[in-house]
Write an enzyme that holds these catalytic residues in place. Structure first.
Site, PDB file in Angstrom:
ATOM      1  N   GLY A  27       0.817  -1.205   0.000  1.00 36.81           N
ATOM      2  CA  GLY A  27       0.000   0.000   0.000  1.00 36.81           C
ATOM      3  C   GLY A  27       0.847   1.250   0.000  1.00 36.81           C
ATOM      4  O   GLY A  27       2.008   1.235  -0.429  1.00 36.81           O
ATOM      5  N   SER A  28       0.299   2.327   0.499  1.00 35.04           N
ATOM      6  CA  SER A  28       0.959   3.630   0.436  1.00 35.04           C
ATOM      7  C   SER A  28       2.085   3.733   1.453  1.00 35.04           C
ATOM      8  O   SER A  28       2.096   3.046   2.477  1.00 35.04           O
ATOM      9  CB  SER A  28      -0.054   4.743   0.698  1.00 35.04           C
ATOM     10  OG  SER A  28      -0.472   4.725   2.052  1.00 35.04           O
ATOM     11  N   ALA A  29       3.029   4.643   1.172  1.00 40.06           N
ATOM     12  CA  ALA A  29       4.141   4.863   2.088  1.00 40.06           C
ATOM     13  C   ALA A  29       3.656   5.405   3.426  1.00 40.06           C
ATOM     14  O   ALA A  29       4.182   5.034   4.484  1.00 40.06           O
ATOM     15  CB  ALA A  29       5.154   5.811   1.454  1.00 40.06           C
ATOM     16  N   SER A  30       2.659   6.275   3.407  1.00 38.62           N
ATOM     17  CA  SER A  30       2.184   6.869   4.661  1.00 38.62           C
ATOM     18  C   SER A  30       1.641   5.801   5.602  1.00 38.62           C
ATOM     19  O   SER A  30       1.957   5.798   6.801  1.00 38.62           O
ATOM     20  CB  SER A  30       1.120   7.932   4.380  1.00 38.62           C
ATOM     21  OG  SER A  30       0.008   7.373   3.695  1.00 38.62           O
ATOM     22  N   THR A  31       0.853   4.866   5.069  1.00 39.00           N
ATOM     23  CA  THR A  31       0.332   3.786   5.907  1.00 39.00           C
ATOM     24  C   THR A  31       1.446   2.840   6.322  1.00 39.00           C
ATOM     25  O   THR A  31       1.484   2.374   7.465  1.00 39.00           O
ATOM     26  CB  THR A  31      -0.772   3.012   5.170  1.00 39.00           C
ATOM     27  OG1 THR A  31      -1.812   3.911   4.791  1.00 39.00           O
ATOM     28  CG2 THR A  31      -1.352   1.916   6.049  1.00 39.00           C
ATOM     29  N   GLY A  32       2.370   2.555   5.405  1.00 39.42           N
ATOM     30  CA  GLY A  32       3.493   1.687   5.729  1.00 39.42           C
ATOM     31  C   GLY A  32       4.349   2.241   6.851  1.00 39.42           C
ATOM     32  O   GLY A  32       4.768   1.508   7.761  1.00 39.42           O
ATOM     33  N   GLU A  34       5.653  -3.353   1.192  1.00 40.39           N
ATOM     34  CA  GLU A  34       5.832  -2.967  -0.213  1.00 40.39           C
ATOM     35  C   GLU A  34       5.010  -1.710  -0.401  1.00 40.39           C
ATOM     36  O   GLU A  34       3.787  -1.744  -0.367  1.00 40.39           O
ATOM     37  CB  GLU A  34       5.377  -4.090  -1.144  1.00 40.39           C
ATOM     38  CG  GLU A  34       5.890  -3.936  -2.573  1.00 40.39           C
ATOM     39  CD  GLU A  34       5.126  -2.899  -3.394  1.00 40.39           C
ATOM     40  OE1 GLU A  34       5.748  -1.900  -3.827  1.00 40.39           O
ATOM     41  OE2 GLU A  34       3.918  -3.065  -3.587  1.00 40.39           O
ATOM     42  N   CYS A  75       2.199   1.036  -8.425  1.00 38.55           N
ATOM     43  CA  CYS A  75       3.268   1.622  -7.620  1.00 38.55           C
ATOM     44  C   CYS A  75       4.544   1.809  -8.426  1.00 38.55           C
ATOM     45  O   CYS A  75       5.379   2.654  -8.090  1.00 38.55           O
ATOM     46  CB  CYS A  75       3.528   0.779  -6.382  1.00 38.55           C
ATOM     47  SG  CYS A  75       3.887  -0.946  -6.727  1.00 38.55           S
TER      48      CYS A  75
END
Length: 492
Positions: free
Chosen positions: A220-225, A243, A277
């Site tokens: 998913g997104s970098a912010s959630t990661g 990822e 992505c």
């Protein structure tokens, strides 16, 4: 009843949710999120199922996974329609997603044996053996852009290794998640081995905060990661595979074949309406008349791309974004870059208000300062010009992300230099950035994540290695270490 916990379909006790088609607004799915108690119940079910599932012979786990593959094949048309209607992508692309799900299973089985199977080395007095053991209970967080294919890469490898799972699809693709889980149910998975919890942020936070979780696999997104990484910090006993996204550069150095270069750029930047992505977000072009001709042709062809409904006939190259809100976010990013001084080469345009249909946008940012280093998840391509190849590499690496990078050039030496200096997990030469193989690692460095969630390399983070020195009998060594005296003293 939209949750599957311990082999039973139950009704969620959390927030009411419904999913609509992002273009037509047709209601596709309705249900309730899992609340914190139901998330904990799913984890308890997975924990209870783990010992028996992990002790199953690999052939037994493989048989269920292969039955799932057969069910995917038998229901390919139905699942294709579900994915296309829910995401807004064209039918042809949804069909390729289901095909990728099927193909990944055979590769995952081979990967299990090649990367995490048993290996024995004979020693003079015994053997050294490498085995692999499952982690235990893992959470899988799925994305919305490939709601079948990408979670499948985690789930199949984790089940083959002997883990039990709690799967939370994206709240934007609950229908696909439910449809896939029903195929796993028909494949004969024992109760509790795979559990489905639907929901958004609150459900996800409840799942990732469980003490009894042995790890989390995320796409998913970098912010959630980053949020998940912070949440699991200080817990080295838990595996965390991330990822995330990218702000990916495509370098156009040599455009002798302009149409071929334009085609590669369109495939890199705008396929899936820019919602991959690995999509090119930054186009780096060499200064000169040749690139002017290339850009003019790119704008010409990209301007003809008309996003369409999932079931249009003839089919369109791109469909809608995942939501009207996502399309609006792309429009806002384009306007922000214009306000910073960017020069629009091709303006993004909403095909119809209130829908997610958005035409591609191209904006030149050469010399513009303070451009955000972010992943704009949609059909927006940013252009920079450079004078020499070293500058192109510097621009390419000028990001906190490190997912994919590509070069269009006839010069092999330039590609060799890029391989040495690029900071990216995927580096392609005269191939689209969005091209990937399940037999190769998929993922990046920096803000793009850590592990590699593909069929082949997913095996690495789904099991941990156990080393053994073994001998069928215990014997005294013929040669003893200095200072050891095993001579027998005679009785006085």
């Amino acid at each position: 009843m939209t949750l599957w916990i311990n082999g039973d379909w139950i009704t969620g006790q959390g927030e009411r949710r419904r999913k609509t088609n992002p273009v037509s607004a047709e209601i596709l799915w309705q249900g309730n999120d899992a609340n914190a108690a139901q998330v904990a119940e799913a984890c308890q079910a997975a924990r209870a199922a783990f010992p028996r599932w992990a002790r199953q012979p690999f052939t037994a786990r493989q048989a269920i996974v292969q039955k799932f593959a057969a069910l995917l094949e038998a229901h390919k048309a139905d699942l294709t329609e579900v994915i296309a209607r829910e995401t807004g992508k064209p039918r042809w692309e949804a069909a390729t997603e289901v095909t990728a799900m099927i193909n990944k299973i055979a590769i995952s089985i081979k990967a299990y044996h090649a990367r995490t199977g048993e290996q024995k080395s004979e020693l003079v007095d015994g053997a050294a053996t490498l085995r692999h053991r499952p982690h235990g209970v893992l959470a899988v967080f799925g994305p919305y852009n490939f709601p079948g294919h990408l979670p499948n890469g985690h789930i199949v490898s984790a089940l083959l290794a002997g883990n039990t799972l709690i799967f939370k699809p994206s709240e934007l693709t609950p229908w696909t998640g439910e449809t896939v889980i029903k195929l796993w149910e028909r494949a004969g998975l024992p109760a509790g081995v795979l559990n489905l919890v639907q929901g958004g942020r609150e459900t996800g936070q409840a799942l990732s905060s469980l003490d009894d979780l042995d790890g989390l696999l995320f796409t998913g997104s970098a912010s959630t990661g980053y949020q998940l990484h912070r949440q699991l910090s200080g817990q080295p006993e838990k595996i965390l595979a991330l990822e995330m996204g990218g702000n990916n550069p495509l370098i156009i150095e040599d455009v002798a074949n302009i149409d071929a270069a334009v085609h590669l750029t369109l495939q890199s930047a705008f396929i899936t309406a820019g919602q991959r992505c690995t999509c090119a977000r930054r186009l780096l072009v060499k200064q000169g008349a040749q690139v002017d001709a290339f850009l003019a042709r790119l704008v010409d062809v990209a301007g003809r791309l008309q996003p369409g409904r999932w079931d249009d006939d003839p089919q369109s190259f791109i469909g809608g974004l995942i939501s009207a809100q996502a399309a609006q976010h792309v429009m806002e990013a384009w306007r922000q870059r214009e306000a910073l001084g960017g020069r629009t080469l091709l303006a993004s345009r909403k095909v119809k208000e209130g829908t997610s249909l958005l035409t591609p946008g191209i904006i030149e940012l050469t010399g513009v300062a303070d451009v955000p280093d972010e992943e704009v998840f949609g059909p927006l391509l940013n252009v920079w010009r450079y004078a020499h190849f070293d500058e192109a590499i510097r621009l390419a690496n000028n990001t906190r992300f490190g997912l994919s990078c590509g070069l269009v050039s006839t010069d092999r030496a330039q590609f060799e230099q890029l391989l040495l200096e690029a900071r990216a997990g995927i580096v392609n030469w005269n191939k689209p950035l969005t091209g990937a193989a399940s037999t190769a690692p998929f993922g990046g460095v920096g803000a793009s994540g850590n592990h590699r969630p593909s069929a082949w390399y997913a095996a690495d983070y789904c099991a941990w290695p156990m080393a053994s020195l073994e001998s069928p009998e215990l014997t005294l060594p013929a040669t003893l270490s200095p200072g050891l005296d095993f001579s027998r003293r005679e009785a006085v």
